[in-house]
Design a protein around this motif. Structure first.
Motif, PDB file in Angstrom:
ATOM      1  N   ILE A   1      -0.552   3.721  -6.056  1.00  0.00           N
ATOM      2  CA  ILE A   1      -0.164   2.894  -7.196  1.00  0.00           C
ATOM      3  C   ILE A   1       0.533   1.615  -6.738  1.00  0.00           C
ATOM      4  O   ILE A   1       0.289   0.518  -7.261  1.00  0.00           O
TER       5      ILE A   1
ATOM      6  N   THR B   1      -1.938  -1.051  -5.329  1.00  0.00           N
ATOM      7  CA  THR B   1      -2.941  -1.567  -6.262  1.00  0.00           C
ATOM      8  C   THR B   1      -2.358  -2.793  -6.967  1.00  0.00           C
ATOM      9  O   THR B   1      -1.164  -2.800  -7.288  1.00  0.00           O
TER      10      THR B   1
ATOM     11  N   LYS C   1      -0.629  -5.236  -9.233  1.00  0.00           N
ATOM     12  CA  LYS C   1       0.291  -4.853 -10.304  1.00  0.00           C
ATOM     13  C   LYS C   1      -0.322  -5.001 -11.690  1.00  0.00           C
ATOM     14  O   LYS C   1      -0.067  -4.193 -12.584  1.00  0.00           O
ATOM     15  N   GLN C   2      -1.119  -6.020 -11.881  1.00  0.00           N
ATOM     16  CA  GLN C   2      -1.674  -6.232 -13.221  1.00  0.00           C
ATOM     17  C   GLN C   2      -2.621  -5.110 -13.604  1.00  0.00           C
ATOM     18  O   GLN C   2      -2.664  -4.675 -14.761  1.00  0.00           O
ATOM     19  N   ILE C   3      -3.368  -4.577 -12.621  1.00  0.00           N
ATOM     20  CA  ILE C   3      -4.277  -3.475 -12.894  1.00  0.00           C
ATOM     21  C   ILE C   3      -3.479  -2.236 -13.311  1.00  0.00           C
ATOM     22  O   ILE C   3      -3.826  -1.545 -14.283  1.00  0.00           O
ATOM     23  N   VAL C   4      -2.405  -1.978 -12.586  1.00  0.00           N
ATOM     24  CA  VAL C   4      -1.570  -0.816 -12.897  1.00  0.00           C
ATOM     25  C   VAL C   4      -0.902  -0.998 -14.255  1.00  0.00           C
ATOM     26  O   VAL C   4      -0.842  -0.067 -15.072  1.00  0.00           O
ATOM     27  N   LYS C   5      -0.424  -2.205 -14.508  1.00  0.00           N
ATOM     28  CA  LYS C   5       0.257  -2.492 -15.770  1.00  0.00           C
ATOM     29  C   LYS C   5      -0.685  -2.304 -16.952  1.00  0.00           C
ATOM     30  O   LYS C   5      -0.332  -1.705 -17.978  1.00  0.00           O
ATOM     31  N   ASP C   6      -1.909  -2.802 -16.819  1.00  0.00           N
ATOM     32  CA  ASP C   6      -2.887  -2.669 -17.896  1.00  0.00           C
ATOM     33  C   ASP C   6      -3.295  -1.211 -18.117  1.00  0.00           C
ATOM     34  O   ASP C   6      -3.607  -0.816 -19.240  1.00  0.00           O
ATOM     35  N   THR C   7      -3.285  -0.424 -17.039  1.00  0.00           N
ATOM     36  CA  THR C   7      -3.741   0.968 -17.109  1.00  0.00           C
ATOM     37  C   THR C   7      -2.658   1.912 -17.605  1.00  0.00           C
ATOM     38  O   THR C   7      -2.901   2.761 -18.470  1.00  0.00           O
ATOM     39  N   LEU C   8      -1.447   1.779 -17.052  1.00  0.00           N
ATOM     40  CA  LEU C   8      -0.396   2.767 -17.297  1.00  0.00           C
ATOM     41  C   LEU C   8       0.751   2.272 -18.170  1.00  0.00           C
ATOM     42  O   LEU C   8       1.675   3.039 -18.474  1.00  0.00           O
ATOM     43  N   ASN C   9       0.732   0.990 -18.528  1.00  0.00           N
ATOM     44  CA  ASN C   9       1.810   0.439 -19.353  1.00  0.00           C
ATOM     45  C   ASN C   9       3.172   0.498 -18.669  1.00  0.00           C
ATOM     46  O   ASN C   9       4.201   0.672 -19.328  1.00  0.00           O
TER      47      ASN C   9
END
Length: 469
Positions: free
Chosen positions: A433, A436, A438-446
């Protein structure tokens, strides 16, 4: 009985049966004899308009909930039922009380089975087996014992099996070989191991607690405890391996014609008059000489080369310290002969945990050496089960199934992870995590920017305990 009386009784029998059948259900259902028969009347089957079901007040069960049982079930705090008089299967608004019958001892040491976290779902494999429930095979003359775990008791643990064995001072595990590879970690004490390979090269070494040995399939070997006795863990690369199916020296001699043995070994038939009439398996022998050189038998082929040594002095390898404990790894990179066995001895300080991880290419066979802990096994797409472990338990986590191991006690937790792999590797959830974008993680997991900024891009292996909000 006179014939006329018998004839009259036979004539009256149908009428008597009709009277019995016509009796009220309340009468027919009540067998008031002092010693009822083994089976009841057919009138007990199904509905009767006169029957009454005994009812009363709901049982008044006395219990006290732990603080963690009052939390949101998804928080999933560990519930220490060890000293709870009447533990209950309740978390938050889920579950209810249990009046029994129950095994309170099992409930107290398996709180995550009695009151699982709300994050558990569906059913995974059974990833737990206590060696204490394995049948113990006892050696002769108080020489030791052995108990095993295999697919008989853990049907899904198909890749590896284990044996916990104890030898008293001077006792032997009889000369033998087997079709599976044998990897071993010494748990306590010391022993002398000996073997010969197919080239006629011989091997002998003394090992102590924390050391490792490995014997490939078909390599005959023996194990003798030294003055302090020895206990060791054996791991085999076949899940259905059984200690009862090894090839023993006594059995080879017992089941070969004496004439053939004499011809083969170049001795007389009478040389075999006193061989044992049954297998020895675990037995006491002559104490090993203090000087190992006295038993260093060699052939023209010489000794097993050091690069192919069957032992590794793992006890002398320093542990790699991390925030929540330590890790020691031994795999074919440092112990080449064990070509597909990779292992780690992990210690976890109180409150810490082996980070959430999975092994992409191998199942994980785990043995708990000291302390207590719990693990949640997650299996795609959405099955999760949490298990509680104590010293002497076996855990099993299939390849690519994520899991962690959390220390739930107040002392150090120590366990062994064994893989069938040429190198000890894992995938760590935290590193994935954090590495990866950060924007991808943010969009996926909030997850918030603040949370993302705290994630670590390096593996932690063992993380230290943290305080909750």
């Amino acid at each position: 009985m006179k014939p006329q009386i018998l004839s009259r009784a036979v004539q009256l029998l149908p009428a008597l049966l009709c009277l019995v059948d016509a009796a009220p259900a309340s009468v027919r259902r009540d067998d008031s004899s002092s010693n009822p028969g083994l089976r009841g009347s057919e009138a007990l089957v199904g509905y009767s308009p006169t029957e009454k079901v005994a009812t009363g007040a709901k049982p008044d069960i006395k219990y006290t909930l732990l603080p963690g049982q009052k939390e949101d079930p998804d928080i999933g705090s560990y519930l220490d039922f060890e000293n709870v008089e009447n533990p209950q299967p309740i978390r938050g608004t889920t579950g209810s009380d249990d009046p029994g019958p129950r095994n309170y001892y099992y409930d107290r040491i398996n709180s995550d089975k009695l009151a699982p976290p709300g994050t558990d779902h569906g059913a995974t494999i059974n990833a737990q087996w206590p060696m204490g429930l394995s049948h113990n095979r006892l050696g002769i003359d108080n020489a030791g014992w052995a108990r095993q775990e295999n697919t008989v008791v853990m049907p899904d643990a198909t890749e590896m099996a284990g044996v916990d064995m104890r030898l008293e001072p001077s006792a032997y595990r009889e000369l033998h070989w087997h079709v599976a590879s044998e990897w071993s970690l010494i748990l306590n004490g010391s022993c002398r191991i000996q073997a010969i390979n197919e080239n006629g090269e011989t091997f002998i070494d003394d090992l102590q607690a924390g050391d490792v040995w490995f014997f490939p399939p078909g390599i005959p070997h023996s194990i003798q405890a030294l003055d302090d006795g020895v206990e060791f863990l054996l791991v085999f690369d076949q899940g259905d391996f059984s200690e009862d199916n090894t090839f023993l020296a006594t059995e080879v001699f017992l089941h070969s014609p004496k004439e053939v043995l004499a011809k083969n070994l170049g001795v007389s038939v009478s040389a075999f008059d006193d061989i044992p009439d049954d297998e020895l398996y675990i037995f006491k022998g002559t104490p090993a000489p203090a000087d190992i050189e006295e038993q260093n038998v060699t052939t023209s082929a010489g000794l097993v080369p050091r690069s192919e040594s069957y032992s590794y002095h793992f006890s002398e390898q320093p542990a790699h310290e991390v925030a929540g404990g330590s890790v020691k790894i031994v795999d074919p990179l440092t112990f080449p002969v064990a070509s597909n066995f990779s292992a780690a001895v992990v210690t976890v300080n109180p409150g810490g945990m082996r980070e959430i991880h999975w092994h992409p290419t191998s199942d994980e066979w785990t043995f708990f050496i000291k302390g207590q802990g719990r693990a949640t096994l997650f299996t795609a797409p959405n099955a999760a089960t949490t298990f509680d472990y104590r010293a002497g338990d076996v855990g099993y986590f299939p390849k690519s199934n994520s899991h962690y191991i959390e220390n739930t006690g107040d002392e150090e937790l120590m366990f062994l992870e064994v893989l069938q792999a040429p190198q000890f590797t894992d995938m760590a959830l935290g590193q994935w995590i954090a590495s990866t974008p950060k924007q991808i993680v943010k969009d996926t997991l909030n997850l918030s920017d603040s949370t993302l900024s705290q994630l670590k891009t390096e593996k932690q292996y063992v993380v230290a305990g943290t305080t909750s909000d």
